[in-house]
Design an enzyme around this catalytic site. Structure first.
Site, PDB file in Angstrom:
ATOM      1  N   ARG A 142       0.870  -1.313   0.007  1.00 46.50           N
ATOM      2  CA  ARG A 142       0.136   0.123   0.126  1.00 46.50           C
ATOM      3  C   ARG A 142       0.877   1.209   0.077  1.00 46.50           C
ATOM      4  O   ARG A 142       0.670   2.006  -0.796  1.00 46.50           O
ATOM      5  CB  ARG A 142      -0.747   0.059   1.120  1.00 46.50           C
ATOM      6  CG  ARG A 142      -1.933  -1.133   1.228  1.00 46.50           C
ATOM      7  CD  ARG A 142      -3.045  -0.849   2.259  1.00 46.50           C
ATOM      8  NE  ARG A 142      -2.598  -1.329   3.599  1.00 46.50           N
ATOM      9  CZ  ARG A 142      -2.289  -2.413   4.226  1.00 46.50           C
ATOM     10  NH1 ARG A 142      -2.750  -3.424   3.698  1.00 46.50           N
ATOM     11  NH2 ARG A 142      -1.748  -2.335   5.330  1.00 46.50           N
ATOM     12  N   LYS A 190     -17.954  18.646  -1.949  1.00 47.26           N
ATOM     13  CA  LYS A 190     -17.478  17.592  -2.921  1.00 47.26           C
ATOM     14  C   LYS A 190     -18.671  16.704  -2.916  1.00 47.26           C
ATOM     15  O   LYS A 190     -19.242  15.880  -2.435  1.00 47.26           O
ATOM     16  CB  LYS A 190     -16.536  16.612  -2.175  1.00 47.26           C
ATOM     17  CG  LYS A 190     -16.168  15.331  -2.875  1.00 47.26           C
ATOM     18  CD  LYS A 190     -15.011  14.926  -2.455  1.00 47.26           C
ATOM     19  CE  LYS A 190     -14.489  13.445  -2.978  1.00 47.26           C
ATOM     20  NZ  LYS A 190     -13.185  13.095  -2.819  1.00 47.26           N
TER      21      LYS A 190
HETATM   22  P1  13P Z   1     -14.559   8.281  -6.078  1.00 50.38           P
HETATM   23  O1  13P Z   1     -14.150   9.434  -6.815  1.00 50.38           O
HETATM   24  O2  13P Z   1     -13.978   6.792  -6.451  1.00 50.38           O
HETATM   25  O3  13P Z   1     -16.019   8.147  -5.847  1.00 50.38           O
HETATM   26  O4  13P Z   1     -13.777   8.652  -4.748  1.00 50.38           O
HETATM   27  C1  13P Z   1     -13.963   9.910  -4.215  1.00 50.38           C
HETATM   28  C2  13P Z   1     -13.683   9.938  -2.695  1.00 50.38           C
HETATM   29  O5  13P Z   1     -13.171  10.366  -2.091  1.00 50.38           O
HETATM   30  C3  13P Z   1     -14.998   9.176  -2.044  1.00 50.38           C
HETATM   31  O6  13P Z   1     -15.057   9.580  -0.728  1.00 50.38           O
END
Ligand code: 13P
Length: 355
Positions: free
Chosen positions: A46, A219
């Site tokens: 990782r 977001k």
């Molecule tokens: P994804 O773009 O794979 O949806 O992940 C974004 C993310 O940070 C989810 O918490």
């Protein structure tokens, strides 16, 4: 640090042509991704993977910040530098996921509430001391004909407000992530309705908790038909519905909106971001990306756990970052994808349509 500094961090994260790399998968989630490719998940593998991503030559042209997981921010690069410092040296702001996951919401079958508020102030203080400049908390909303319940929306919105307030107190820019999932057969209209009511509740909670909107980023999910819906929306429909929903519910004081990719194919997430940025009319915020899978998938597939592929993996990340950087200013073109179409655009995933 003054509030002007938090404002400047928020603005730096959405600097022209740049977005965020979400590389904050928990150990079980990253292990699941590794498993599908036959890569053994160890602390070392990782670390190697995250170091590959974080030190991609040139990635800082398009990536302003990277979100880490607790394990990662405590790890060092192969050269013995803490990974947060390695990011800073690349010109990328270090960020940290601080929620402890979406857990079943008692009394509401099929719904979750995100946990992690207990002890959060001390954890934020520690992460800030380790170099983190921003944080992330993800709320998860499931959609059906009858869900989400208002109890679920309000509990998650309240937690996002409490988290954001603690972040600003501890001098970290909060990324507020209410994710309406694309799993299920729901229509794009249903997704827009739910996304709108969730954003409304979230901004109400942020107002109640006294959040400085200038010092945060949102977001959200894009407005999309559910993955199992018979009628998948066109690119133009997705862009129009997404921008309409954001205009209705996101205050202009928020400096940036950085989308999650949510399981969209890497290229489609880019095409959608580009289409949103190309729509006419007011867009009072920067509109960019904070993608996890859509930035990492090609790099992970290319690397495949093998040292000899590290450089090719970095190039795959660079290409996705470059395409998304262009999409964040509405300047993405198909021609940007010509290199390595096999990995960037596997044929089985070309299941979307343009119009
Ligand atoms: P994804 O773009 O794979 O949806 O992940 C974004 C993310 O940070 C989810 O918490």
């Amino acid at each position: 640090m003054t509030s002007r500094d938090l404002e400047s961090v928020a603005q730096t994260l959405v600097a022209e042509g740049k977005g965020i790399l979400a590389a904050d998968e928990t150990i079980p989630t990253l292990t699941k991704r590794f498993d599908t490719l036959g890569i053994k998940s160890t602390e070392q593998s990782r670390r190697t993977y995250r170091e590959m991503l974080f030190t991609s030559p040139g990635a800082d042209e398009f990536i302003s910040g990277a979100i880490m997981y607790d394990e990662t921010i405590r790890q060092e690069s192969s050269a013995g530098t803490p990974l947060a410092e390695a990011l800073t040296a690349q010109g990328i702001l270090p960020g940290i996921k601080v929620d402890t996951g979406a857990k079943p919401l008692a009394g509401f079958a099929g719904e979750t509430v995100t946990e992690g508020l207990d002890g959060l102030r001390d954890r934020l203080r520690e992460y800030r001391g380790m170099g983190a400049r921003f944080a992330k908390w993800r709320a998860v909303i499931h959609v059906t004909d009858t869900l989400p319940s208002s109890a679920c929306v309000r509990a998650n919105a309240h937690a996002l407000g409490r988290y954001a307030s603690l972040c600003q107190e501890q001098e970290l820019v909060p990324i507020v992530e209410p994710e309406v999932l694309m799993d299920g057969p729901h229509t794009i209209e249903r997704c827009e309705e739910v996304t709108g009511l969730v954003l409304h509740a979230v901004f109400h909670a942020l107002f109640e908790q006294g959040i400085a909107l200038e010092e945060m980023l949102l977001k959200p999910n894009m407005v999309l038909a559910g993955k199992q819906c018979d009628r998948q929306a066109s690119v133009n429909e997705v862009a129009t519905a997404t921008l309409r929903c954001l205009r209705r519910h996101v205050p202009a004081a928020v400096p940036g909106i950085v989308f999650l990719s949510g399981g969209q194919h890497a290229r489609l997430a880019t095409v959608h971001l580009n289409a949103i940025n190309r729509l006419p009319g007011p867009k009072p915020w920067k509109i960019s990306f904070s993608y996890g899978r859509a930035l990492q998938d090609p790099a992970l597939e290319t690397w495949h756990g093998r040292d000899e592929n590290l450089q090719a993996g970095q190039q795959a990340l660079y290409r996705r970052a470059r395409s998304n950087g262009a999409a964040s200013v509405g300047k993405y073109t198909d021609e940007m994808e010509e290199a390595s179409p096999r990995v960037d655009d596997p044929p089985h995933r070309r299941d979307w349509r343009d119009d």
